[in-house]
Motif scaffolding. Structure first.
Motif, PDB file in Angstrom:
ATOM      1  N   GLY A   2       0.795  -1.216   0.000  1.00 57.59           N
ATOM      2  CA  GLY A   2       0.000   0.000   0.000  1.00 57.59           C
ATOM      3  C   GLY A   2       0.827   1.267   0.000  1.00 57.59           C
ATOM      4  N   LYS A   3       0.120   2.377  -0.184  1.00 48.44           N
ATOM      5  CA  LYS A   3       0.761   3.680  -0.302  1.00 48.44           C
ATOM      6  C   LYS A   3       0.197   4.624   0.757  1.00 48.44           C
ATOM      7  CE  LYS A   3       0.859   2.771  -5.284  1.00 48.44           C
ATOM      8  NZ  LYS A   3       2.243   2.268  -5.279  1.00 48.44           N
ATOM      9  N   ILE A   4       1.042   5.561   1.207  1.00 50.24           N
ATOM     10  CA  ILE A   4       0.651   6.481   2.271  1.00 50.24           C
ATOM     11  C   ILE A   4       0.888   7.921   1.826  1.00 50.24           C
ATOM     12  CG2 ILE A   4       1.072   7.233   4.644  1.00 50.24           C
ATOM     13  CD1 ILE A   4       2.058   4.397   5.254  1.00 50.24           C
ATOM     14  N   LEU A   5      -0.144   8.749   1.952  1.00 50.49           N
ATOM     15  CA  LEU A   5      -0.027  10.189   1.733  1.00 50.49           C
ATOM     16  C   LEU A   5      -0.087  10.861   3.096  1.00 50.49           C
ATOM     17  CD1 LEU A   5      -0.086  12.737  -0.131  1.00 50.49           C
ATOM     18  CD2 LEU A   5      -2.590  12.603   0.031  1.00 50.49           C
ATOM     19  N   LEU A   6       0.961  11.568   3.463  1.00 50.61           N
ATOM     20  CA  LEU A   6       1.031  12.280   4.742  1.00 50.61           C
ATOM     21  C   LEU A   6       0.836  13.769   4.485  1.00 50.61           C
ATOM     22  CD1 LEU A   6       1.621  12.494   7.784  1.00 50.61           C
ATOM     23  CD2 LEU A   6       4.061  12.526   7.226  1.00 50.61           C
ATOM     24  N   ALA A   7      -0.231  14.330   5.050  1.00 51.34           N
ATOM     25  CA  ALA A   7      -0.511  15.761   4.911  1.00 51.34           C
ATOM     26  C   ALA A   7      -0.024  16.473   6.159  1.00 51.34           C
ATOM     27  CB  ALA A   7      -2.004  15.988   4.709  1.00 51.34           C
ATOM     28  N   ALA A   8       1.072  17.211   6.024  1.00 53.07           N
ATOM     29  CA  ALA A   8       1.687  17.880   7.178  1.00 53.07           C
ATOM     30  C   ALA A   8       2.339  19.168   6.707  1.00 53.07           C
ATOM     31  CB  ALA A   8       2.716  16.962   7.826  1.00 53.07           C
ATOM     32  N   GLU A   9       1.809  20.301   7.124  1.00 53.95           N
ATOM     33  CA  GLU A   9       2.318  21.580   6.624  1.00 53.95           C
ATOM     34  C   GLU A   9       3.767  21.826   7.029  1.00 53.95           C
ATOM     35  OE1 GLU A   9       0.656  26.070   6.203  1.00 53.95           O
ATOM     36  OE2 GLU A   9       0.714  25.261   8.241  1.00 53.95           O
ATOM     37  N   CYS A  10       4.114  21.581   8.297  1.00 56.19           N
ATOM     38  CA  CYS A  10       5.478  21.779   8.803  1.00 56.19           C
ATOM     39  C   CYS A  10       5.917  23.237   8.653  1.00 56.19           C
ATOM     40  CB  CYS A  10       6.462  20.843   8.092  1.00 56.19           C
ATOM     41  SG  CYS A  10       6.024  19.099   8.199  1.00 56.19           S
ATOM     42  N   SER A  11       5.120  24.131   9.216  1.00 60.77           N
ATOM     43  CA  SER A  11       5.398  25.568   9.092  1.00 60.77           C
ATOM     44  C   SER A  11       6.693  25.974   9.780  1.00 60.77           C
ATOM     45  CB  SER A  11       4.236  26.373   9.673  1.00 60.77           C
ATOM     46  OG  SER A  11       4.050  26.073  11.047  1.00 60.77           O
TER      47      SER A  11
ATOM     48  N   GLY B 112      16.668  11.548  18.216  1.00 66.54           N
ATOM     49  CA  GLY B 112      16.803  12.209  16.921  1.00 66.54           C
ATOM     50  C   GLY B 112      17.001  11.189  15.828  1.00 66.54           C
ATOM     51  N   ALA B 113      18.038  10.361  15.987  1.00 63.43           N
ATOM     52  CA  ALA B 113      18.263   9.285  15.017  1.00 63.43           C
ATOM     53  C   ALA B 113      17.078   8.322  15.017  1.00 63.43           C
ATOM     54  CB  ALA B 113      19.555   8.549  15.339  1.00 63.43           C
ATOM     55  N   HIS B 114      16.443   8.136  16.163  1.00 65.15           N
ATOM     56  CA  HIS B 114      15.299   7.211  16.220  1.00 65.15           C
ATOM     57  C   HIS B 114      14.152   7.693  15.338  1.00 65.15           C
ATOM     58  CE1 HIS B 114      13.349  10.151  18.816  1.00 65.15           C
ATOM     59  NE2 HIS B 114      12.274   9.388  18.890  1.00 65.15           N
ATOM     60  N   LYS B 115      14.016   9.013  15.190  1.00 66.19           N
ATOM     61  CA  LYS B 115      12.956   9.542  14.335  1.00 66.19           C
ATOM     62  C   LYS B 115      13.238   9.206  12.875  1.00 66.19           C
ATOM     63  CE  LYS B 115      10.146  11.857  15.935  1.00 66.19           C
ATOM     64  NZ  LYS B 115       8.769  11.725  16.461  1.00 66.19           N
ATOM     65  N   ALA B 116      14.509   9.233  12.490  1.00 67.67           N
ATOM     66  CA  ALA B 116      14.883   8.830  11.138  1.00 67.67           C
ATOM     67  C   ALA B 116      14.545   7.364  10.906  1.00 67.67           C
ATOM     68  CB  ALA B 116      16.367   9.085  10.909  1.00 67.67           C
ATOM     69  N   PHE B 117      14.809   6.534  11.909  1.00 68.55           N
ATOM     70  CA  PHE B 117      14.440   5.117  11.807  1.00 68.55           C
ATOM     71  C   PHE B 117      12.945   4.957  11.594  1.00 68.55           C
ATOM     72  CE2 PHE B 117      12.469   1.667  14.222  1.00 68.55           C
ATOM     73  CZ  PHE B 117      12.892   0.568  13.481  1.00 68.55           C
ATOM     74  N   LEU B 118      12.136   5.686  12.368  1.00 65.60           N
ATOM     75  CA  LEU B 118      10.692   5.547  12.280  1.00 65.60           C
ATOM     76  C   LEU B 118      10.170   5.963  10.906  1.00 65.60           C
ATOM     77  CD1 LEU B 118       9.808   6.865  15.849  1.00 65.60           C
ATOM     78  CD2 LEU B 118       9.640   4.498  15.053  1.00 65.60           C
ATOM     79  N   PHE B 119      10.736   7.018  10.328  1.00 67.38           N
ATOM     80  CA  PHE B 119      10.372   7.400   8.960  1.00 67.38           C
ATOM     81  C   PHE B 119      10.813   6.326   7.962  1.00 67.38           C
ATOM     82  CE2 PHE B 119       9.792  12.043   9.945  1.00 67.38           C
ATOM     83  CZ  PHE B 119       8.610  12.214   9.247  1.00 67.38           C
ATOM     84  N   SER B 120      12.069   5.919   8.066  1.00 64.69           N
ATOM     85  CA  SER B 120      12.616   4.985   7.073  1.00 64.69           C
ATOM     86  C   SER B 120      11.957   3.623   7.146  1.00 64.69           C
ATOM     87  CB  SER B 120      14.134   4.856   7.250  1.00 64.69           C
ATOM     88  OG  SER B 120      14.792   6.021   6.823  1.00 64.69           O
ATOM     89  N   ARG B 121      11.552   3.203   8.331  1.00 64.52           N
ATOM     90  CA  ARG B 121      10.871   1.917   8.470  1.00 64.52           C
ATOM     91  C   ARG B 121       9.625   1.869   7.586  1.00 64.52           C
ATOM     92  NH1 ARG B 121       8.764   0.144  14.351  1.00 64.52           N
ATOM     93  NH2 ARG B 121       7.695   2.150  14.160  1.00 64.52           N
ATOM     94  N   VAL B 122       8.922   2.988   7.471  1.00 66.32           N
ATOM     95  CA  VAL B 122       7.725   3.050   6.635  1.00 66.32           C
ATOM     96  C   VAL B 122       8.099   3.271   5.169  1.00 66.32           C
ATOM     97  CG1 VAL B 122       5.597   4.321   6.186  1.00 66.32           C
ATOM     98  CG2 VAL B 122       6.325   3.891   8.543  1.00 66.32           C
ATOM     99  N   ALA B 123       8.988   4.249   4.920  1.00 67.34           N
ATOM    100  CA  ALA B 123       9.300   4.628   3.544  1.00 67.34           C
ATOM    101  C   ALA B 123      10.068   3.549   2.785  1.00 67.34           C
ATOM    102  CB  ALA B 123      10.096   5.934   3.538  1.00 67.34           C
ATOM    103  N   ALA B 124      10.752   2.664   3.500  1.00 68.25           N
ATOM    104  CA  ALA B 124      11.475   1.578   2.825  1.00 68.25           C
ATOM    105  C   ALA B 124      10.524   0.489   2.345  1.00 68.25           C
ATOM    106  CB  ALA B 124      12.514   0.975   3.771  1.00 68.25           C
ATOM    107  N   SER B 125       9.326   0.429   2.918  1.00 67.67           N
ATOM    108  CA  SER B 125       8.383  -0.643   2.594  1.00 67.67           C
ATOM    109  C   SER B 125       7.172  -0.163   1.799  1.00 67.67           C
ATOM    110  CB  SER B 125       7.897  -1.311   3.885  1.00 67.67           C
ATOM    111  OG  SER B 125       8.970  -1.795   4.656  1.00 67.67           O
ATOM    112  N   HIS B 126       6.924   1.129   1.803  1.00 66.09           N
ATOM    113  CA  HIS B 126       5.730   1.673   1.153  1.00 66.09           C
ATOM    114  C   HIS B 126       6.093   2.955   0.413  1.00 66.09           C
ATOM    115  CE1 HIS B 126       3.232  -1.045   3.560  1.00 66.09           C
ATOM    116  NE2 HIS B 126       4.003  -0.726   4.576  1.00 66.09           N
ATOM    117  N   GLU B 127       5.342   3.239  -0.648  1.00 65.95           N
ATOM    118  CA  GLU B 127       5.502   4.552  -1.269  1.00 65.95           C
ATOM    119  C   GLU B 127       4.882   5.582  -0.332  1.00 65.95           C
ATOM    120  OE1 GLU B 127       4.516   7.131  -5.314  1.00 65.95           O
ATOM    121  OE2 GLU B 127       4.010   4.992  -5.256  1.00 65.95           O
ATOM    122  N   LEU B 128       5.707   6.497   0.130  1.00 64.63           N
ATOM    123  CA  LEU B 128       5.283   7.524   1.084  1.00 64.63           C
ATOM    124  C   LEU B 128       5.487   8.890   0.448  1.00 64.63           C
ATOM    125  CD1 LEU B 128       4.542   8.667   3.912  1.00 64.63           C
ATOM    126  CD2 LEU B 128       6.956   8.406   4.530  1.00 64.63           C
ATOM    127  N   VAL B 129       4.413   9.669   0.338  1.00 70.38           N
ATOM    128  CA  VAL B 129       4.472  10.995  -0.281  1.00 70.38           C
ATOM    129  C   VAL B 129       3.981  12.023   0.731  1.00 70.38           C
ATOM    130  CG1 VAL B 129       3.594  12.479  -2.126  1.00 70.38           C
ATOM    131  CG2 VAL B 129       4.164  10.090  -2.608  1.00 70.38           C
TER     132      VAL B 129
END
Length: 419
Positions: free
Chosen positions: A309-318, A351-368
């Motif tokens: 599956g694919k995930i669209l994340l809507a996050a402004e990040c102002s 800090g590095a753990h946050k990169a892991f949490l992103f990559s764990r998803v993005a390595a397995s799914h198309e994340l936009v």
């Protein structure tokens, strides 16, 4: 024909259109009513704690420590702490109030300063001592080691007390399962080394929101609390308006189980299906104020997305990426796979753990990401930026029968499986 769906994005909203032929499930946070009389419920719970003696049945201590969260957690300190202190004064009138220590800790957060303490604590503490915990600099006592190798190093002002109490919230946590129990001590008042060792287990399959059974992070926290001698926990689950929906008092691991069941009933969403496309909104500002915070929306999304599956994340990040440690670590790598291998080899680092949490998803799914972040910042974080509608159009064109889920407030949601 197209159906329009509105989700929160920053201070405003974002609208997306999907064909009405698609199967679309919209998930919103469940609402729970507040307790009509929380102080009466608290008094009753103190008289009948779960899994431990009443204060009246305990030996008279020479000193008492009460661990409290910092202001990043909306625990109703001003409402409940005076009730607990009055109870302690009545049950143990012989104790010098100066030997009752209130230890305010937020784990690796900056230690609370005088202004924060004034904001969160009652104005009258009747001579009780107040200590701000600093995970990097406060004196700690090494009290033992858990079976998983976590050093139990607790703020000395807390560790040295005869009777140890903790007050805190029960809320879904993306790798501890839930906050609550002894966590306010064994993370909130712990050394940086202790927190790092415990959090290093976030890679385990059972370490996800809403799960405490077979979750090594949570089981390690429970064991550490027993080693530290935490006798009594006071935990609350709050409504979105920060009112008390449920209250628990007793032995920390015991009420953790009760609180987890109640919190699932109040707020949890049953995991019944998987989805080809998941649209995850953080819930708008401040949940999507930066990329570091927005990541939390991916935990429920990854729980319900199909294997391909694919995930669209809507996050402004102002306010941008939001954490230099995360940005400096993730920018060292060319792809997610390399980052994941490096993270598995290295000692745990915040800090590095946050990169892991992103990559764990993005390595397995198309994340936009639909975001206001610059293309450069998104690319530096190994992520893909795209317009929400254009991305959905592309995905639906490839899979006209796609099953779609929309998480309107993903940062505040969790899914659970029936046990």
């Amino acid at each position: 024909m197209l159906m329009l769906y509105t989700i929160k994005y920053g201070e405003g909203s974002l609208r997306v259109a999907l064909p009405d032929t698609l199967s679309v499930d919209v998930f919103t946070p469940r609402q729970a009513p507040p307790l009509a009389d929380p102080l009466a419920v608290f008094a009753g719970a103190l008289d009948k704690p779960e899994g431990c003696p009443r204060l009246e049945e305990m030996a008279v201590p020479e000193s008492i420590a009460i661990a409290l969260p910092d202001e990043t957690r909306p625990f109703p300190i001003k409402l409940l702490l005076p009730v607990l202190l009055k109870k302690i004064f009545n049950v143990f009138p012989q104790i010098d109030h100066g030997n009752i220590r209130i230890v305010v800790g937020g784990g690796l957060h900056e230690p609370p300063d005088a202004a924060q303490l004034r904001r969160i604590l009652p104005s009258e503490l009747h001579g009780c001592a107040v200590v701000s915990h600093d995970a990097k600099n406060s004196p700690v006592r090494r009290m033992g080691v858990t079976s998983r190798g976590t050093p139990v190093e607790i703020n000395a002002a807390y560790a040295d007390a005869d009777l140890k109490i903790v007050m805190g919230m029960v809320d879904a946590h993306q790798f501890a399962g839930f906050t609550g129990g002894a966590k306010g001590v064994v993370v909130g008042c712990a050394s940086a080394a202790m927190i790092a060792k415990n959090h290093s287990m976030l890679q385990a399959s059972g370490a996800h929101a809403g799960n405490i059974e077979g979750n090594p992070v949570r089981e390690d926290l429970n064991e550490a609390g027993e080693i530290a001698g935490v006798t009594l926990a006071v935990n609350v689950a709050l409504t979105p308006e920060k009112q008390i929906a449920a209250l628990f008092v007793g032995n920390p691991p015991r009420i953790m189980r009760s609180a987890a069941l109640a919190t699932r009933r109040l707020y949890g969403l049953r995991l019944e299906s998987s989805y080809d496309i998941v649209i995850a909104s953080c819930g708008g500002a401040p949940k999507d104020i930066c990329l570091y915070q927005a990541q939390k929306a991916l935990d429920p999304a990854r729980r319900i997305v199909a294997p391909a599956g694919k995930i669209l994340l809507a996050a402004e990040c102002s306010q941008g990426i939001g954490d230099d440690r995360y940005e400096n670590y993730v920018s060292c790598f060319a792809n997610h796979e390399t980052l994941l291998r490096d993270f598995a080899r290295q000692e745990f680092k915040m800090g590095a753990h946050k990169a892991f949490l992103f990559s764990r998803v993005a390595a397995s799914h198309e994340l936009v990401l639909h975001t206001a972040l610059s293309d450069t910042d998104v690319a530096r974080c190994l992520l893909q930026k795209g317009d929400a509608q254009a991305t959905l159009d592309r995905w639906v064109e490839k899979n006209p029968a796609a099953k779609v889920a929309i998480l309107t407030h993903a940062n505040s949601m969790f899914f659970y499986e029936e046990e």
